[in-house]
Scaffold this active site. Structure first.
Site, PDB file in Angstrom:
ATOM      1  N   GLU A 149       0.803  -1.226   0.000  1.00 52.74           N
ATOM      2  CA  GLU A 149       0.000   0.000   0.000  1.00 52.74           C
ATOM      3  C   GLU A 149       0.837   1.280   0.000  1.00 52.74           C
ATOM      4  OE1 GLU A 149      -2.652  -0.321   3.328  1.00 52.74           O
ATOM      5  OE2 GLU A 149      -3.811  -1.912   2.405  1.00 52.74           O
ATOM      6  N   GLU A 168      -5.212  -9.114   1.146  1.00 51.25           N
ATOM      7  CA  GLU A 168      -5.853  -8.827   2.435  1.00 51.25           C
ATOM      8  C   GLU A 168      -7.343  -8.625   2.215  1.00 51.25           C
ATOM      9  OE1 GLU A 168      -4.301  -5.515   4.765  1.00 51.25           O
ATOM     10  OE2 GLU A 168      -2.253  -6.065   4.213  1.00 51.25           O
TER      11      GLU A 168
END
Ligand code: FCB
Length: 478
Positions: free
Chosen positions: A172, A381
């Site tokens: 991220e 995720e």
């Protein structure tokens, strides 16, 4: 409370990776043991008041000492994959220079134990944490960081690449940039951070492939489909970014001072900022025009975009929710956007304040599949934080978590049926853990951790996931 049946509507492909994910700072602890250097997150927890309740990862959930138990818990869940991160400061305390043999040996042991247990390791090289010594040299503001990162990535691939096939460079980048401490005062520094993260990724891909071209390398991004808010209140209509407005009477109708077209423009901008700012350079080798036309320019040098655009072998998607955007008017009259949270709209959400919106997972997978040349995708995720309670029998009856996972897996099933190349799924998270600046309050685990005793207990959702994996693997073998 009954849990959903351990079936998904679809039979997933054989060799599908059924995993769970963690990140080193959130679970390892042992922050200064066996030669580990200080990381930026150690520093942040120790020297700022940013982490809620003064929480630190000094001990975290003590995975560094309890990893054998944790691998055995993974076996009990029947996982055939585990996504974890290497703490750079554990293997190379200062980020350049000497390596730490004890830190390197820790990951050797973990990898070997996973393989022995039939669990495929998926490694993330930077899940937010970097050695603090590099922050002191400018961190991601400094262009040299991209080379330091690539050197580290190449070294890790040479060390573990004989046993680990799947590699993610960064987790991220949008959050690495947002969480950068100290936050750059000068917007030019922030633009540099954003650009250098992508360049580090591209150089990392090249360094890992130079070690072994057969290794699979990707980037992990958190992708949030962006929808426009049209109207107010819980029943307000949302439209996808770029979608033509087909609602009767909607076009041209005003909500406040804005037209529906303004709202759709707000969603388009959100989509660019959150998703396409990363996907376009990586897959198309160019920045979206919004970024190129931004008042503050990124420090792009010749050749950078070719490096950034080195095609990765897979895209890691962290999916939690969607963003619903409403328009704002800038002083010059142009439209910008703001995030309209689910609480404001009366939509169902988790304790993180994230809307529960499973359909968005299929949507974002298909958008990556369609717009960027059908890459391989790993869902790296996906999960839900709630206030889990331990009942008098010591059980954690977290039906909401099984429901959440099931509904998202169903969307993956639909995306697979649509032709998307989804190779695996990792639930976030294996264990309850330290949720960064939010401290200890957000429990995401399939396994409950008592933060006082550090005892682990598989939650009902963990059992549900175990049964689902077992039935899927059985079906693929039959
Ligand atoms: C993601 C992070 C992960 C965890 C979840 C809840 O953005 O990658 O470490 O904090 O959110």
């Amino acid at each position: 409370m009954t849990h959903p049946k351990p079936t998904a509507t679809t039979a997933f492909p054989p060799h599908f990776l059924w995993g769970a994910a963690t990140a080193p700072y959130q679970i390892e602890g042992a922050w200064n043991e066996d030669g580990k250097g200080e990381s930026n997150w150690d520093w942040r927890a120790h020297h700022t008041s940013q982490v809620k309740g003064g929480a630190t990862g000094d001990v975290a959930v003590d995975h560094y000492h309890r990893w054998t138990e944790d691998v055995s818990l993974m076996q009990q869940l029947g996982l055939n994959a585990y996504r974890f991160g290497i703490a750079w400061s554990r293997v190379q305390p200062h980020g350049t220079g000497a390596w730490n043999p004890k830190g390197l040996a820790f990951y050797d042991r973990l990898i070997d134990a996973l393989l022995l247990a039939g669990i495929t390791p998926l490694i993330t090289l930077c899940h937010y944490d970097i050695p603090q010594a590099l922050v002191e040299r400018g961190g991601w503001i400094n262009r040299d960081m991209t080379q330091w990162f690539a050197d580290y990535a190449g070294a890790m691939a040479r060390r573990y690449g004989d046993r680990v096939r799947w590699w993610a460079t960064l987790n991220e980048p949008i959050c690495i940039a947002d969480g950068f401490v100290p936050a750059p005062d000068d917007p030019k520094d922030m633009a540099a951070v954003q650009h250098h993260l992508l360049l580090a990724h591209g150089r990392g891909v090249q360094a890992i492939h130079a070690a072994d071209p057969a290794l699979k390398v990707g980037l992990v991004t958190c992708l949030w489909p962006a929808h426009a808010l049209l109207g107010a209140g819980p029943t307000a209509i949302t439209a996808k970014a770029g979608e033509r407005l087909q609602f009767a009477g909607a076009s041209g109708e005003r909500s406040g001072n804005f037209t529906p077209e303004d709202a759709v423009e707000a969603a388009r901008q959100a989509d660019v900022a959150i998703n396409r700012a990363f996907l376009d350079p990586i897959y198309l080798g160019r920045y979206p025009t919004d970024i190129l036309n931004a008042p503050v320019q990124r420090p792009i040098q010749e050749g950078d975009l070719a490096t950034i655009g080195t095609r990765p072998d897979f895209m890691g998607i962290n999916y939690y929710s969607r963003v619903v955007a409403a328009p704002l008017r800038k002083p010059d009259g142009a439209i910008s956007w703001r995030w309209v949270g689910p609480a404001e709209r009366g939509a169902p959400h988790t304790t993180m304040g994230w809307e529960i919106y499973p359909e968005g997972l299929r949507e974002i997978i298909l958008s990556v599949h369609r717009d960027y040349g059908a890459p391989e995708i790993l869902i790296t995720e996906n999960g839900i934080a709630q206030e889990d309670q331990v009942d008098i029998h010591g059980r954690i009856q977290d039906t909401y978590r099984s429901e959440y996972l099931k509904s998202h897996l169903e969307q993956i099933g639909l995306a697979l049926a649509d032709g998307a190349q989804v190779r695996g799924y990792c639930a976030w998270s294996l264990l309850d853990n330290l949720e960064w600046d939010m401290g200890w309050g957000q429990r995401f685990g399939l396994i409950y951790v008592d933060y006082k005793t550090l005892n682990r207990t598989i939650k009902d959702s963990g059992r549900w996931y175990r049964d689902l994996i077992a039935s899927q693997l059985k079906a693929s073998h039959d």
